[in-house]
Design an enzyme around this catalytic site. Structure first.
Site, PDB file in Angstrom:
ATOM      1  N   LYS A 161      52.441   6.743 -27.777  1.00  0.00           N
ATOM      2  CA  LYS A 161      52.464   7.725 -28.876  1.00  0.00           C
ATOM      3  C   LYS A 161      53.341   7.314 -30.059  1.00  0.00           C
ATOM      4  CE  LYS A 161      49.946  10.187 -27.806  1.00  0.00           C
ATOM      5  NZ  LYS A 161      48.504   9.857 -27.498  1.00  0.00           N
ATOM      6  N   HIS A 211      51.838  -1.349 -23.321  1.00  0.00           N
ATOM      7  CA  HIS A 211      52.924  -0.352 -23.339  1.00  0.00           C
ATOM      8  C   HIS A 211      54.064  -0.802 -22.418  1.00  0.00           C
ATOM      9  CE1 HIS A 211      50.898   2.671 -25.639  1.00  0.00           C
ATOM     10  NE2 HIS A 211      50.153   3.180 -24.694  1.00  0.00           N
ATOM     11  N   SER A 226      54.417  14.372 -29.257  1.00  0.00           N
ATOM     12  CA  SER A 226      53.068  13.814 -29.209  1.00  0.00           C
ATOM     13  C   SER A 226      52.667  13.519 -27.748  1.00  0.00           C
ATOM     14  CB  SER A 226      53.025  12.534 -30.053  1.00  0.00           C
ATOM     15  OG  SER A 226      51.750  11.967 -30.044  1.00  0.00           O
TER      16      SER A 226
HETATM   17  N1  LIG Z   1      46.625   6.502 -39.315  1.00  0.00           N
HETATM   18  C1  LIG Z   1      47.560   7.263 -38.749  1.00  0.00           C
HETATM   19  N2  LIG Z   1      48.513   7.825 -39.513  1.00  0.00           N
HETATM   20  C2  LIG Z   1      49.472   8.604 -38.940  1.00  0.00           C
HETATM   21  N3  LIG Z   1      49.539   8.884 -37.614  1.00  0.00           N
HETATM   22  C3  LIG Z   1      48.590   8.334 -36.823  1.00  0.00           C
HETATM   23  C4  LIG Z   1      47.568   7.493 -37.337  1.00  0.00           C
HETATM   24  N4  LIG Z   1      46.786   7.117 -36.302  1.00  0.00           N
HETATM   25  C5  LIG Z   1      47.294   7.675 -35.196  1.00  0.00           C
HETATM   26  N5  LIG Z   1      48.368   8.430 -35.501  1.00  0.00           N
HETATM   27  C6  LIG Z   1      49.193   9.256 -34.596  1.00  0.00           C
HETATM   28  O1  LIG Z   1      49.776   8.414 -33.598  1.00  0.00           O
HETATM   29  C7  LIG Z   1      49.948   9.195 -32.393  1.00  0.00           C
HETATM   30  C8  LIG Z   1      49.182   8.524 -31.251  1.00  0.00           C
HETATM   31  O2  LIG Z   1      49.971   7.398 -30.898  1.00  0.00           O
HETATM   32  P1  LIG Z   1      49.385   6.135 -30.123  1.00  0.00           P
HETATM   33  O3  LIG Z   1      48.188   5.626 -30.812  1.00  0.00           O
HETATM   34  O4  LIG Z   1      50.528   5.232 -29.918  1.00  0.00           O
HETATM   35  O5  LIG Z   1      48.946   6.797 -28.738  1.00  0.00           O
HETATM   36  S1  LIG Z   1      48.669   6.003 -27.364  1.00  0.00           S
HETATM   37  O6  LIG Z   1      49.968   5.589 -26.833  1.00  0.00           O
HETATM   38  O7  LIG Z   1      47.813   4.856 -27.661  1.00  0.00           O
HETATM   39  O8  LIG Z   1      48.010   7.013 -26.502  1.00  0.00           O
HETATM   40  C9  LIG Z   1      49.396  10.594 -32.703  1.00  0.00           C
HETATM   41  O9  LIG Z   1      50.530  11.311 -33.195  1.00  0.00           O
HETATM   42  P2  LIG Z   1      50.655  12.918 -33.189  1.00  0.00           P
HETATM   43  O10 LIG Z   1      49.663  13.412 -34.212  1.00  0.00           O
HETATM   44  O11 LIG Z   1      52.063  13.207 -33.612  1.00  0.00           O
HETATM   45  O12 LIG Z   1      50.350  13.385 -31.808  1.00  0.00           O
HETATM   46  C10 LIG Z   1      48.382  10.276 -33.792  1.00  0.00           C
HETATM   47  O13 LIG Z   1      48.021  11.374 -34.572  1.00  0.00           O
END
Ligand SMILES: Nc1ncnc2c1ncn2[C@@H]1O[C@H](COP(=O)(O)OS(=O)(=O)O)[C@@H](OP(=O)(O)O)[C@H]1O
Length: 305
Positions: free
Chosen positions: A45, A100, A130
């Site tokens: 996340k 991860h 998240s």
């Molecule tokens: N382009 C972009 N801009 C801003 N934020 C973004 C973007 N893409 C993914 N996200 C946010 O990243 C969070 C998901 O994290 P991960 O991709 O690391 O998740 S995972 O570990 O692969 O399951 C999750 O955060 P939260 O919205 O706070 O839950 C996603 O909304």
């Protein structure tokens, strides 16, 4: 809907057993990286999918064809997932690989190569929130219960993939150990996408023309990624991720933790943060730009009074 609650424990860290096996985790930790590999490493996340998308677009010079036809997990497979070997068989060069895993499990394998390593990290309050909401959707993660209980586990490091504090301390201290190491925060990517992309292009030695930069930034924006089925996880079957419980692309903000944390919970995390991160030399952005501006205005007014 039933939970797929099997757990794999590997080197005292728990992993979702639905996707990881002793065999897949051993495969990951003894993996032979190629010098041409690009490895994206994150605590869950923290901006994994975002970086997967950015790297994919940079490698394709801003052309979104692959990003809009192939899921992110096929373009940049998770090294520790059971399906990784099959996907890597057909991967193009350079291979983009995601993990991860904490540093102590992957560093020995990475040290032996000149693979390019990208580490993305995010402030732990937004990560905790998240992660909590993702536990509600993802059937391969345990039912999180109340946020207060989940926060206990997050602070103890007993959630899947282990402690955020160990992960970030470990990887950000690896700069000396890994020949090609790049680290960036979610907050930096959010606040200054263009210069974050430029830094990434320089690291990958893939300069882009202006129109390629514009296309990459457009397709990596939260609004675009939220609608792109190849990255928003809506392709994952309902019995693995229950889409009625929320969205993977949930809010995509800095400072959203304020809507979930109480003051007491925030203080609890601050205390652990202080104890475990004081020697890290890392600084974090905890607040949205609007909140930062509000604080700055209030400080200026107080100073002027
Ligand atoms: N382009 C972009 N801009 C801003 N934020 C973004 C973007 N893409 C993914 N996200 C946010 O990243 C969070 C998901 O994290 P991960 O991709 O690391 O998740 S995972 O570990 O692969 O399951 C999750 O955060 P939260 O919205 O706070 O839950 C996603 O909304």
């Amino acid at each position: 809907m039933a939970r797929l609650e099997d757990v794999e424990t590997f080197h005292n860290i728990s992993f979702p057993g639905h996707m990881h096996t002793q065999k897949s985790l051993s495969y990951a930790t003894s993996f032979q990286f190629q010098d041409s590999d690009i490895v994206i490493i994150t605590y869950p996340k923290s901006g994994t999918t975002w970086m997967q998308e950015m790297v994919s677009l940079v490698l394709n010079r801003g052309d979104p064809t692959l990003s809009t036809t192939t899921p992110n997990w096929a373009r940049a497979p998770w090294l520790e997932h059971y399906y990784c070997p099959q996907v890597l068989c057909t991967a193009r060069c350079p291979r983009v690989i995601t993990s991860h895993l904490p540093h102590q499990l992957l560093l020995p394998a990475l040290k032996a190569s000149k693979a390019k390593v990208i580490y993305v990290f995010r402030n732990p309050k937004d990560v905790a929130v998240s992660y909590y909401y993702f536990h509600k959707m993802a059937k391969f993660l345990p039912e999180p219960g109340l946020f207060d209980d989940f926060l206990d586990k997050f602070l103890e490091g007993t959630v899947h993939y282990g402690s955020w504090f160990d992960h970030v301390n470990g990887w950000t201290n690896s700069v000396e150990d890994i020949e090609n190491f790049f680290h960036i925060t979610y907050e930096e990517m959010w606040q200054d996408p263009r210069s974050s992309l430029q830094r990434l292009c320089a690291f990958l030695q893939r300069p882009l023309q202006e129109e390629e930069v514009a296309s990459t930034l457009k397709h990596c924006s939260f609004g675009f990624m939220k609608e792109n089925a190849m990255v928003n996880y809506t392709l994952v079957p309902q019995d693995i991720v229950d889409h009625s419980q929320g969205k993977f692309m949930r809010k995509g903000k800095i400072g959203d933790w304020k809507n979930t944390f109480s003051d007491v919970q925030s203080h609890r995390l601050d205390t652990v943060f202080k104890a475990q991160m004081q020697n890290s030399g890392l600084t974090f952005i905890w607040e949205s730009l609007e909140a930062q501006k509000r604080t700055l205005r209030a400080d200026t007014q107080t100073a002027a009074a």
